[in-house]
Design a protein around this motif. Structure first.
Motif, PDB file in Angstrom:
ATOM      1  N   SER A 126     -31.825 -15.094  -2.539  1.00 35.55           N
ATOM      2  CA  SER A 126     -32.035 -14.344  -1.314  1.00 35.55           C
ATOM      3  C   SER A 126     -32.121 -13.147  -1.610  1.00 35.55           C
TER       4      SER A 126
ATOM      5  N   ILE B 241     -35.724 -11.526  -1.911  1.00 29.85           N
ATOM      6  CA  ILE B 241     -36.923 -11.920  -0.029  1.00 29.85           C
ATOM      7  C   ILE B 241     -36.611 -10.285  -0.159  1.00 29.85           C
TER       8      ILE B 241
ATOM      9  N   ILE C 238     -35.434 -18.396  -0.486  1.00 28.73           N
ATOM     10  CA  ILE C 238     -33.609 -17.866  -0.304  1.00 28.73           C
ATOM     11  C   ILE C 238     -32.777 -19.113  -0.723  1.00 28.73           C
TER      12      ILE C 238
ATOM     13  N   THR D 264     -31.868 -22.513   7.039  1.00 30.55           N
ATOM     14  CA  THR D 264     -32.046 -22.260   5.185  1.00 30.55           C
ATOM     15  C   THR D 264     -30.618 -22.364   4.790  1.00 30.55           C
TER      16      THR D 264
ATOM     17  N   ILE E 193     -35.013 -18.356   8.417  1.00 35.88           N
ATOM     18  CA  ILE E 193     -33.726 -18.351   7.450  1.00 35.88           C
ATOM     19  C   ILE E 193     -31.808 -18.683   8.415  1.00 35.88           C
ATOM     20  N   HIS E 194     -31.388 -18.532   9.585  1.00 36.96           N
ATOM     21  CA  HIS E 194     -30.902 -19.372  10.010  1.00 36.96           C
ATOM     22  C   HIS E 194     -30.535 -20.893   9.506  1.00 36.96           C
TER      23      HIS E 194
END
Length: 212
Positions: A138, A141, A134, A166, A163-164
Protein backbone atom coordinates in the motif's frame (compact mmCIF):
# COMPACT_ATOMS: atom_id res chain seq x y z
CA UNK A 1 -19.60 -35.50 17.17
CA UNK A 2 -19.77 -32.15 15.30
CA UNK A 3 -16.53 -30.65 14.08
CA UNK A 4 -15.30 -27.48 15.84
CA UNK A 5 -16.04 -24.23 14.04
CA UNK A 6 -12.39 -23.17 14.25
CA UNK A 7 -9.23 -25.24 14.45
CA UNK A 8 -6.80 -22.82 16.12
CA UNK A 9 -8.68 -20.70 18.64
CA UNK A 10 -12.24 -21.20 19.96
CA UNK A 11 -14.94 -18.83 18.70
CA UNK A 12 -17.91 -17.70 20.81
CA UNK A 13 -20.63 -20.19 19.95
CA UNK A 14 -24.21 -19.52 20.94
CA UNK A 15 -24.23 -22.05 23.76
CA UNK A 16 -21.41 -20.18 25.53
CA UNK A 17 -22.31 -16.60 24.58
CA UNK A 18 -22.82 -13.91 27.17
CA UNK A 19 -26.16 -12.09 27.35
CA UNK A 20 -24.62 -9.15 25.49
CA UNK A 21 -23.35 -11.35 22.66
CA UNK A 22 -26.62 -13.31 22.53
CA UNK A 23 -28.48 -10.03 21.98
CA UNK A 24 -26.05 -9.04 19.24
CA UNK A 25 -26.50 -12.41 17.52
CA UNK A 26 -30.27 -11.87 17.66
CA UNK A 27 -29.81 -8.40 16.17
CA UNK A 28 -27.77 -9.90 13.35
CA UNK A 29 -30.58 -12.34 12.51
CA UNK A 30 -33.14 -9.56 12.56
CA UNK A 31 -31.06 -7.14 10.49
CA UNK A 32 -29.78 -9.56 7.84
CA UNK A 33 -32.59 -12.12 7.81
CA UNK A 34 -30.17 -15.02 8.16
CA UNK A 35 -30.88 -17.88 10.57
CA UNK A 36 -27.24 -18.77 11.25
CA UNK A 37 -24.59 -16.46 12.68
CA UNK A 38 -21.45 -16.73 10.50
CA UNK A 39 -18.21 -17.92 12.02
CA UNK A 40 -16.38 -14.66 11.36
CA UNK A 41 -18.77 -12.80 13.67
CA UNK A 42 -18.16 -15.44 16.33
CA UNK A 43 -14.46 -14.58 16.08
CA UNK A 44 -15.20 -10.91 16.76
CA UNK A 45 -17.57 -11.85 19.61
CA UNK A 46 -14.58 -12.44 21.89
CA UNK A 47 -14.79 -8.63 22.28
CA UNK A 48 -18.50 -7.65 22.13
CA UNK A 49 -17.94 -3.95 21.27
CA UNK A 50 -15.85 -5.06 18.28
CA UNK A 51 -18.61 -7.46 17.22
CA UNK A 52 -21.14 -4.62 17.32
CA UNK A 53 -18.91 -2.37 15.19
CA UNK A 54 -18.26 -5.15 12.68
CA UNK A 55 -21.98 -5.75 12.31
CA UNK A 56 -22.37 -2.05 11.59
CA UNK A 57 -19.64 -2.22 8.94
CA UNK A 58 -21.33 -5.22 7.35
CA UNK A 59 -24.65 -3.38 7.15
CA UNK A 60 -23.38 0.01 5.96
CA UNK A 61 -20.30 -0.87 3.88
CA UNK A 62 -20.26 -4.50 2.73
CA UNK A 63 -23.82 -5.67 2.20
CA UNK A 64 -25.25 -2.64 0.45
CA UNK A 65 -24.87 -1.10 -3.00
CA UNK A 66 -22.93 2.01 -1.98
CA UNK A 67 -20.98 3.71 -4.75
CA UNK A 68 -19.52 0.58 -6.36
CA UNK A 69 -22.59 -1.61 -6.43
CA UNK A 70 -22.90 -4.88 -4.54
CA UNK A 71 -21.52 -7.09 -7.33
CA UNK A 72 -18.31 -5.05 -7.70
CA UNK A 73 -17.82 -5.15 -3.93
CA UNK A 74 -18.15 -8.92 -3.96
CA UNK A 75 -15.73 -9.12 -6.89
CA UNK A 76 -13.11 -7.20 -4.90
CA UNK A 77 -13.85 -9.16 -1.71
CA UNK A 78 -13.43 -12.51 -3.46
CA UNK A 79 -10.30 -11.41 -5.32
CA UNK A 80 -8.57 -9.99 -2.21
CA UNK A 81 -9.56 -12.98 -0.06
CA UNK A 82 -8.09 -15.32 -2.68
CA UNK A 83 -4.93 -13.21 -2.83
CA UNK A 84 -4.70 -13.52 0.97
CA UNK A 85 -5.29 -17.32 0.81
CA UNK A 86 -8.46 -17.06 2.91
CA UNK A 87 -10.65 -19.95 1.79
CA UNK A 88 -13.46 -19.07 4.21
CA UNK A 89 -13.93 -15.53 2.87
CA UNK A 90 -13.22 -16.42 -0.77
CA UNK A 91 -15.90 -19.10 -0.59
CA UNK A 92 -18.43 -16.88 1.19
CA UNK A 93 -17.98 -13.83 -1.02
CA UNK A 94 -17.54 -15.88 -4.16
CA UNK A 95 -20.98 -17.30 -3.47
CA UNK A 96 -22.30 -13.77 -2.92
CA UNK A 97 -20.68 -12.65 -6.18
CA UNK A 98 -22.67 -15.28 -8.07
CA UNK A 99 -25.85 -14.37 -6.18
CA UNK A 100 -25.40 -10.71 -7.13
CA UNK A 101 -24.99 -11.22 -10.88
CA UNK A 102 -21.36 -12.21 -11.30
CA UNK A 103 -20.75 -14.88 -13.93
CA UNK A 104 -19.00 -18.21 -13.40
CA UNK A 105 -16.08 -16.87 -15.43
CA UNK A 106 -15.78 -13.81 -13.18
CA UNK A 107 -15.87 -16.04 -10.13
CA UNK A 108 -13.03 -18.09 -11.60
CA UNK A 109 -11.07 -14.91 -12.38
CA UNK A 110 -11.50 -13.64 -8.82
CA UNK A 111 -10.64 -16.92 -7.09
CA UNK A 112 -7.53 -17.43 -9.24
CA UNK A 113 -6.57 -13.71 -9.24
CA UNK A 114 -6.57 -13.75 -13.04
CA UNK A 115 -6.48 -10.13 -14.19
CA UNK A 116 -6.28 -11.22 -17.84
CA UNK A 117 -9.64 -12.98 -17.86
CA UNK A 118 -11.86 -11.99 -20.79
CA UNK A 119 -14.80 -11.99 -18.35
CA UNK A 120 -13.53 -8.76 -16.76
CA UNK A 121 -14.09 -5.35 -18.28
CA UNK A 122 -11.11 -2.95 -18.55
CA UNK A 123 -12.60 -0.97 -15.67
CA UNK A 124 -12.82 -4.07 -13.49
CA UNK A 125 -9.26 -5.08 -14.34
CA UNK A 126 -8.02 -1.65 -13.29
CA UNK A 127 -9.93 -1.83 -10.01
CA UNK A 128 -8.73 -5.34 -9.14
CA UNK A 129 -5.13 -4.45 -10.06
CA UNK A 130 -5.47 -1.50 -7.69
CA UNK A 131 -6.77 -3.80 -4.93
CA UNK A 132 -3.87 -6.15 -5.59
CA UNK A 133 -1.37 -3.31 -5.26
CA UNK A 134 -2.93 -2.16 -1.99
CA UNK A 135 -2.71 -5.71 -0.65
CA UNK A 136 0.89 -6.24 -1.73
CA UNK A 137 2.37 -2.81 -0.96
CA UNK A 138 0.00 0.00 0.00
CA UNK A 139 2.96 2.35 0.49
CA UNK A 140 3.55 2.21 -3.27
CA UNK A 141 0.13 3.70 -4.08
CA UNK A 142 0.47 7.13 -5.71
CA UNK A 143 -1.62 9.85 -7.30
CA UNK A 144 -0.88 8.25 -10.66
CA UNK A 145 -2.85 5.19 -9.58
CA UNK A 146 -5.85 7.44 -8.89
CA UNK A 147 -5.56 9.10 -12.28
CA UNK A 148 -5.44 5.73 -13.99
CA UNK A 149 -8.63 4.65 -12.22
CA UNK A 150 -10.36 7.91 -13.11
CA UNK A 151 -9.37 7.39 -16.75
CA UNK A 152 -11.17 4.03 -16.58
CA UNK A 153 -14.34 5.76 -15.42
CA UNK A 154 -14.19 5.29 -11.66
CA UNK A 155 -15.23 8.21 -9.48
CA UNK A 156 -13.29 9.32 -6.41
CA UNK A 157 -16.08 7.98 -4.19
CA UNK A 158 -15.87 4.58 -5.87
CA UNK A 159 -12.08 4.55 -5.55
CA UNK A 160 -12.36 5.38 -1.85
CA UNK A 161 -14.88 2.59 -1.39
CA UNK A 162 -12.54 0.13 -3.15
CA UNK A 163 -9.78 1.14 -0.73
CA UNK A 164 -12.09 0.59 2.24
CA UNK A 165 -13.23 -2.85 1.03
CA UNK A 166 -9.67 -3.98 0.28
CA UNK A 167 -8.38 -2.79 3.65
CA UNK A 168 -11.28 -4.34 5.55
CA UNK A 169 -10.54 -7.71 3.99
CA UNK A 170 -6.89 -7.39 4.97
CA UNK A 171 -8.31 -7.52 8.50
CA UNK A 172 -11.08 -10.07 7.95
CA UNK A 173 -8.87 -12.56 6.12
CA UNK A 174 -6.18 -12.49 8.79
CA UNK A 175 -8.65 -12.87 11.66
CA UNK A 176 -10.35 -15.82 9.96
CA UNK A 177 -7.08 -17.54 9.01
CA UNK A 178 -5.58 -17.05 12.47
CA UNK A 179 -8.67 -18.43 14.24
CA UNK A 180 -8.66 -21.28 11.74
CA UNK A 181 -12.14 -21.11 10.19
CA UNK A 182 -12.53 -23.67 7.37
CA UNK A 183 -14.25 -23.00 4.06
CA UNK A 184 -18.04 -23.08 4.38
CA UNK A 185 -18.39 -25.05 1.15
CA UNK A 186 -20.86 -22.58 -0.34
CA UNK A 187 -19.44 -22.99 -3.83
CA UNK A 188 -20.19 -26.20 -5.65
CA UNK A 189 -17.32 -28.49 -6.71
CA UNK A 190 -17.74 -27.32 -10.30
CA UNK A 191 -17.21 -23.67 -9.35
CA UNK A 192 -14.51 -23.70 -6.70
CA UNK A 193 -11.12 -22.49 -7.96
CA UNK A 194 -11.62 -23.46 -11.60
CA UNK A 195 -9.79 -21.51 -14.26
CA UNK A 196 -12.21 -22.44 -17.03
CA UNK A 197 -15.67 -23.04 -15.52
CA UNK A 198 -18.74 -23.60 -17.70
CA UNK A 199 -20.32 -20.43 -19.06
CA UNK A 200 -23.60 -19.78 -17.31
CA UNK A 201 -25.26 -16.95 -15.43
CA UNK A 202 -25.52 -13.25 -16.32
CA UNK A 203 -22.33 -11.25 -16.74
CA UNK A 204 -21.60 -8.30 -14.51
CA UNK A 205 -21.94 -5.24 -16.76
CA UNK A 206 -20.54 -1.82 -15.96
CA UNK A 207 -22.08 1.41 -17.12
CA UNK A 208 -20.43 4.81 -17.15
CA UNK A 209 -18.76 5.61 -13.84
CA UNK A 210 -18.12 1.92 -13.10
CA UNK A 211 -21.64 1.14 -11.83
CA UNK A 212 -23.54 -2.02 -12.70
Amino acid sequence: MPLPESKNLPVVDEANASEEVTQLYAKFRETFGRPNVPGILKCFATHPPLLEHMMGLAETVLFCDGALGRANKELISTFVSSQNHCKYCADSHGSSLRANGGSAEQLAAATTCDLHSASLTPAQRSLLAFAQKITEDSSAISAQDMEGLRDCGWTDLQIAEAIHITALFACFNRVVNAFGLPSQGLLGPAEEHLKTPPAFGPALILHRGGRR
